[in-house]
Motif scaffolding. Structure first.
Motif, PDB file in Angstrom:
ATOM      1  N   MET A  25       4.194  18.974  69.241  1.00 32.12           N
ATOM      2  CA  MET A  25       4.519  19.310  70.628  1.00 32.12           C
ATOM      3  C   MET A  25       3.496  20.271  71.183  1.00 32.12           C
ATOM      4  O   MET A  25       3.117  21.223  70.537  1.00 32.12           O
ATOM      5  N   ARG A  36       1.890  23.203  72.719  1.00 34.59           N
ATOM      6  CA  ARG A  36       2.344  24.553  73.006  1.00 34.59           C
ATOM      7  C   ARG A  36       1.814  25.001  74.352  1.00 34.59           C
ATOM      8  O   ARG A  36       2.162  26.043  74.848  1.00 34.59           O
ATOM      9  N   ASN A  37       0.912  24.179  74.904  1.00 38.13           N
ATOM     10  CA  ASN A  37       0.335  24.566  76.187  1.00 38.13           C
ATOM     11  C   ASN A  37       1.241  24.231  77.358  1.00 38.13           C
ATOM     12  O   ASN A  37       0.962  24.574  78.480  1.00 38.13           O
ATOM     13  N   GLU A  38       2.281  23.524  77.076  1.00 36.77           N
ATOM     14  CA  GLU A  38       3.135  23.151  78.187  1.00 36.77           C
ATOM     15  C   GLU A  38       4.257  24.157  78.371  1.00 36.77           C
ATOM     16  O   GLU A  38       4.667  24.828  77.431  1.00 36.77           O
ATOM     17  N   ALA A  39       4.713  24.178  79.565  1.00 37.37           N
ATOM     18  CA  ALA A  39       5.825  25.073  79.836  1.00 37.37           C
ATOM     19  C   ALA A  39       7.037  24.587  79.070  1.00 37.37           C
ATOM     20  O   ALA A  39       7.169  23.404  78.773  1.00 37.37           O
ATOM     21  N   HIS A  40       7.917  25.493  78.761  1.00 33.89           N
ATOM     22  CA  HIS A  40       9.053  25.116  77.955  1.00 33.89           C
ATOM     23  C   HIS A  40      10.109  24.389  78.728  1.00 33.89           C
ATOM     24  O   HIS A  40      10.656  23.412  78.275  1.00 33.89           O
ATOM     25  N   GLN A  41      10.401  24.904  79.899  1.00 41.08           N
ATOM     26  CA  GLN A  41      11.358  24.133  80.667  1.00 41.08           C
ATOM     27  C   GLN A  41      10.593  22.978  81.283  1.00 41.08           C
ATOM     28  O   GLN A  41       9.394  22.893  81.182  1.00 41.08           O
ATOM     29  N   THR A  89       9.959  19.030  78.453  1.00 39.38           N
ATOM     30  CA  THR A  89       9.880  19.107  77.001  1.00 39.38           C
ATOM     31  C   THR A  89      10.933  18.203  76.404  1.00 39.38           C
ATOM     32  O   THR A  89      12.102  18.279  76.765  1.00 39.38           O
ATOM     33  N   ARG A 104       3.080  16.355  86.317  1.00 46.04           N
ATOM     34  CA  ARG A 104       2.735  17.777  86.307  1.00 46.04           C
ATOM     35  C   ARG A 104       2.090  18.184  87.617  1.00 46.04           C
ATOM     36  O   ARG A 104       2.351  19.262  88.129  1.00 46.04           O
ATOM     37  N   ARG A 118       4.789  18.528  90.107  1.00 47.22           N
ATOM     38  CA  ARG A 118       5.598  19.715  89.843  1.00 47.22           C
ATOM     39  C   ARG A 118       4.850  20.968  90.285  1.00 47.22           C
ATOM     40  O   ARG A 118       5.401  21.888  90.863  1.00 47.22           O
ATOM     41  N   LYS A 119       3.546  20.955  90.009  1.00 44.11           N
ATOM     42  CA  LYS A 119       2.713  22.091  90.392  1.00 44.11           C
ATOM     43  C   LYS A 119       2.765  22.304  91.901  1.00 44.11           C
ATOM     44  O   LYS A 119       2.987  23.403  92.383  1.00 44.11           O
ATOM     45  N   ARG A 121       6.017  23.689  93.004  1.00 41.53           N
ATOM     46  CA  ARG A 121       6.189  25.119  92.678  1.00 41.53           C
ATOM     47  C   ARG A 121       5.362  25.997  93.594  1.00 41.53           C
ATOM     48  O   ARG A 121       5.812  27.040  94.045  1.00 41.53           O
ATOM     49  N   ARG A 173      17.955  25.795  72.157  1.00 44.94           N
ATOM     50  CA  ARG A 173      18.457  26.003  73.501  1.00 44.94           C
ATOM     51  C   ARG A 173      19.587  27.011  73.463  1.00 44.94           C
ATOM     52  O   ARG A 173      19.840  27.607  72.420  1.00 44.94           O
ATOM     53  N   GLY A 215      11.161  30.642  77.225  1.00 46.34           N
ATOM     54  CA  GLY A 215      10.840  30.037  78.512  1.00 46.34           C
ATOM     55  C   GLY A 215       9.898  30.915  79.293  1.00 46.34           C
ATOM     56  O   GLY A 215       9.933  32.139  79.196  1.00 46.34           O
ATOM     57  N   ARG A 216       9.035  30.247  80.049  1.00 44.08           N
ATOM     58  CA  ARG A 216       8.022  31.013  80.781  1.00 44.08           C
ATOM     59  C   ARG A 216       8.641  31.833  81.895  1.00 44.08           C
ATOM     60  O   ARG A 216       8.229  32.949  82.160  1.00 44.08           O
ATOM     61  N   TRP A 219       5.168  32.884  89.551  1.00 40.92           N
ATOM     62  CA  TRP A 219       5.997  31.918  88.832  1.00 40.92           C
ATOM     63  C   TRP A 219       5.379  30.522  88.911  1.00 40.92           C
ATOM     64  O   TRP A 219       5.252  29.815  87.917  1.00 40.92           O
ATOM     65  N   ALA A 220       4.962  30.135  90.132  1.00 46.23           N
ATOM     66  CA  ALA A 220       4.357  28.814  90.307  1.00 46.23           C
ATOM     67  C   ALA A 220       3.117  28.685  89.434  1.00 46.23           C
ATOM     68  O   ALA A 220       2.896  27.660  88.782  1.00 46.23           O
ATOM     69  N   THR A 228       4.105  29.006  85.362  1.00 46.23           N
ATOM     70  CA  THR A 228       4.869  27.925  84.746  1.00 46.23           C
ATOM     71  C   THR A 228       4.092  26.624  84.766  1.00 46.23           C
ATOM     72  O   THR A 228       4.506  25.650  84.142  1.00 46.23           O
ATOM     73  N   THR A 229       2.984  26.542  85.488  1.00 46.99           N
ATOM     74  CA  THR A 229       2.246  25.288  85.513  1.00 46.99           C
ATOM     75  C   THR A 229       0.873  25.389  84.869  1.00 46.99           C
ATOM     76  O   THR A 229       0.181  24.398  84.749  1.00 46.99           O
ATOM     77  N   ASP A 259      -2.183  25.999  82.108  1.00 48.02           N
ATOM     78  CA  ASP A 259      -2.411  25.746  80.697  1.00 48.02           C
ATOM     79  C   ASP A 259      -2.696  27.068  80.010  1.00 48.02           C
ATOM     80  O   ASP A 259      -3.609  27.786  80.400  1.00 48.02           O
ATOM     81  N   VAL A 260      -1.895  27.350  79.033  1.00 45.95           N
ATOM     82  CA  VAL A 260      -2.140  28.581  78.295  1.00 45.95           C
ATOM     83  C   VAL A 260      -2.904  28.234  77.038  1.00 45.95           C
ATOM     84  O   VAL A 260      -2.407  27.528  76.173  1.00 45.95           O
TER      85      VAL A 260
END
Lengths: 426, 315
Positions: A1, A3-8, A11, A24, A27-28, A31, B35, B150-151, B305-306, B309-310, B312-313
């Protein structure tokens, strides 16, 4: 999975790899729309708020100008408190000392002796200030000039008058001659004024009363619709000088429909633009202010100056009482004669020496006219040369008041056009 | 999945410890699909973030410097007025300075007035700017994200810890000033700006309200700093940008020609905390300030937040 993706989000939902990028992206975008929407809503709220505040004139029964003036005269509001927004725009680049506003400065700079109360009030002559006023009967008044992290208060309680400047922690104390001047005609206002004179000089009521006192043949008065001021329904009264040479375009006064209290005072120059004087209640309350409002004890360590020259001051005030420029002319002041009348009146006096200083002070005596006389060395910078049958001289102009100083030392000041001044100098 | 690609450095080991500290109850290993996080563990994330902020040497030094300001001001005033002179010739210097010698409580107001324009927001900017970018720079951010917090919640925890720092920094200044003022100057009834005299107890309450107003004034820059922090992976860059924005806003706030935008600059109403000291309290500016700070928090908080949460980390 990853890890670079957001958790909520998605997933574990098992999107096909090809759909992920598009989802994505969407969604971006959604947001990022959130902060934009928040900012947009805020901007819209601010916009709608100001639109609501300015629009929606209240429906009030019709009233004639005479009735309205009578209503103002009859109005006997003894107790009130509120905030006043006070703006002046005299059209000067910046105000040197020695320039002050009608009543505020009247007893003021002319005396030169004390620094604090009057000098402070002179500051009102430029820019925008917030004042807080509270009145409880004829001998309890308070006026505060709200400053950045400081406050200047004038408090009258009975015959005690205190001025407190929190910025420098200084106190000015004087006693009001209660009774004296409190009853004789115009002095009544001045007597209330007398000591706390400066106190209410800047409030819409005082300004309005002065303007209405001047109503006569030379003035046209009309009721011009209604308005909402400080959340209260008000009639708009327009006072226009008929004289062609007056620089005053119109005085508009908003009168509270219920109590007859003037809530807003606007003086516009004939040349247009922003009002020269604009004083309006932003908040008003006709309830009794709490008694502690008028209590004052000098704080420990404060510098206290006592006012010794009381009599002199009182008299000085009585003389220098003219209201709006040229209205009642300051006829009592020595060495001063008034040419013309009402709106078109021009104050004339002679200055012997030390032109700058004295002219400044003398002009002060002519009431609001003092606005025009910059102190000292600034004279040359502001003036423009004119010549006529009187010889030659300097003319100084602001948006409202013009002054002519001839080389012989004759000074003509008035809220009239330059041409009228030159004509008067002949 | 837990192991870093690069050779594990000191910071990363520390981060692992931190992550375990945060989710200690999960016994280190985090099931990927975990969860239903209990409320208790939510709180523990916030607690551990706050702990992280306040265990940093940098934070402690910042707080120490802030605590030193009132001492410095107090001692300077005491020395200057030791021979009976007045402060600054009357009227100069930061607000309330002239009253300090008469009442030590005013040192609280003077110190807050002196630190609010720059010192306090700078400290907040450092902490806020560092919050996410600093983790990214030291390579610890991904460890935090592996945990099932969660982020959004991590972001909230970061915001909370920054806000707690705002309050702590303000209180440090206020308490240090109160202690210094009590030691060096007399205490007693307080004369408010309007000339009304109130008891020392009410004066203390007002001082507390002032500190609260100052702390709330810092919410805007905290949110702004957090947003900047999500934009970059360099903690230093985020701090510098935040402090740079602060200075820019302060400069723009000085020019009368820019009056149209000034009411929307976050430092514009900062000095309104003094309005608490009027009688009656003059709310207009205070409320303007709070509304503006709330607006900044909403706009930049949601922008953070925007972004967070979007994005790439990768570090």
């Amino acid at each position: 999975m990853a890890r670079n993706e957001a958790h909520q989000g998605n997933t574990g939902s098992g999107d096909p790899a090809s759909g992920i990028a598009g989802a994505r992206g969407r969604r971006k975008a959604v947001r990022y729309a959130v902060p934009v929407a928040v900012a947009g809503i805020a901007a819209a709220t601010i916009g709608i708020g100001s639109a609501l505040a300015s629009g929606g004139d209240p429906d009030l029964p019709k009233i004639s100008a005479e009735e309205l003036i009578a209503k103002v005269a009859k109005s006997d509001v003894q107790q009130m408190s509120g905030s006043v927004k006070f703006s002046t725009d005299l059209g000067l680049p910046s105000l040197p000392s020695g320039i002050s506003l009608g009543e505020g400065g009247k007893g003021g700079k002319g005396q030169g002796a004390e620094v604090s109360p009057q000098a402070k009030l002179a500051e009102l002559a430029s820019g925008t200030h917030t004042l807080r006023v509270a009145v409880d009967g004829p001998d309890k008044q308070r006026l505060s000039i709200v400053e950045r992290a400081a406050e200047y208060s004038l408090i009258r309680n009975g015959d005690q008058v205190w001025a407190y400047d929190s910025g420098s922690n200084t106190v000015h104390h004087s006693t009001a001659p209660s009774g004296k001047g409190a009853k004789d005609g115009k002095g009544g206002r001045d007597g209330k004024g007398g000591a706390a004179g400066e106190t209410l000089g800047a409030s819409p009521q005082e300004l309005a009363k002065k303007a209405l006192d001047a109503v006569g043949d030379s003035t046209s008065v009309a009721v011009d619709g209604t308005a909402k001021v400080a959340g209260r329904d008000a009639y708009q009264l327009t006072v226009k000088p008929k004289a062609a040479e007056s620089t005053v375009g119109a005085v508009r006064i908003a009168v509270d429909a219920k109590t007859g209290t003037p809530l807003k005072f606007t003086l516009a120059a004939k040349s247009g633009g922003k009002p020269v004087v604009d004083a309006a209640f932003t908040k008003v309350d006709f309830g009794k202010p709490s008694a502690s409002t008028f209590d004052f004890t000098p704080p420990k360590g404060a510098k206290v100056t006592e006012d010794k020259d009381l009599e002199g001051r009182a008299e000085h005030r009585a003389e220098g009482m003219p209201g709006l420029p040229g209205l009642s002319g300051g006829s009592g002041a020595p060495g001063l004669d008034v040419l013309g009348k009402d709106w078109a009146s021009i104050a004339h006096f002679t200055v012997p020496k030390d032109l700058g200083e004295d002219a400044g002070k003398a002009a002060e005596k002519a009431g609001g006219a003092g606005k025009s006389a910059p102190a000292g060395g600034l004279f040359e910078k502001f003036g423009s040369k004119v010549s006529g049958s009187f010889g030659s001289g300097q003319i100084f102009s602001t948006r409202l008041v013009n002054a002519l100083i001839t080389d012989n030392g004759d000074v003509y000041v008035g809220a009239v056009t330059k041409d009228a001044l030159i004509a008067a100098a002949k | 999945m837990w192991r870093a690609e690069r050779s594990p450095g000191r910071t990363e080991r520390r981060a692992e410890e931190r992550a375990e500290g945060r989710y200690g109850r999960l016994d280190g290993a985090v099931p990927a699909g975990a969860r239903a996080v209990s409320p208790f563990r939510q709180l523990s994330l916030f607690r551990s973030e706050i702990g992280t902020v306040f265990r940093r040497w940098r934070t402690l030094v910042l707080l120490g410097v802030l605590a030193a300001v009132p001492v410095l001001v107090g001692v300077a005033v005491k020395v200057e007025t030791g021979d009976g002179g007045t402060v600054g010739g009357g009227g100069g210097g930061p607000a309330f300075l002239s009253q300090v010698t008469n009442n030590g409580l005013f040192l609280v107001f003077t110190s807050l007035a002196a630190t609010l324009p720059f010192f306090l927001p700078m400290a907040v900017g450092v902490v806020a700017g560092d919050s996410l970018a600093g983790e990214a720079a030291s390579g610890t951010l991904r460890y935090l994200l592996v945990a099932p917090a969660g982020r959004t919640r991590l972001l909230l925890a970061k915001l909370t810890s920054t806000l707690v720092f705002c309050l702590a920094a303000t209180m440090v200044v206020a308490l240090s000033a109160l202690a210094t003022g009590a030691l060096l100057f007399p205490l007693g009834d307080v004369t408010l700006l309007s000339g009304t005299t109130v008891s020392f107890g009410e004066g203390l309450l007002r001082a507390l309200a002032v500190a609260g107003a100052v702390a709330l004034s810092l919410v805007g820059i905290a949110a702004l700093g957090l947003f900047v922090s999500t934009l970059t992976n360099s903690g230093i860059a985020a701090m510098a940008t935040t402090v740079g924005l602060l200075i820019t806003a302060q400069i723009v706030d000085q020019f009368p020609q820019l009056a149209a935008v000034q009411p929307y600059l976050f430092p514009h109403h900062w000095l309104s905390f003094a309005d608490v000291l009027r009688q009656p309290v003059y709310w207009d500016q205070l409320l303007d300030n709070f509304r503006l700070q709330a607006l900044y928090a909403a706009v930049f908080g949601s922008a953070a937040w925007a972004r967070f949460t979007t994005k790439d980390v990768t570090a």
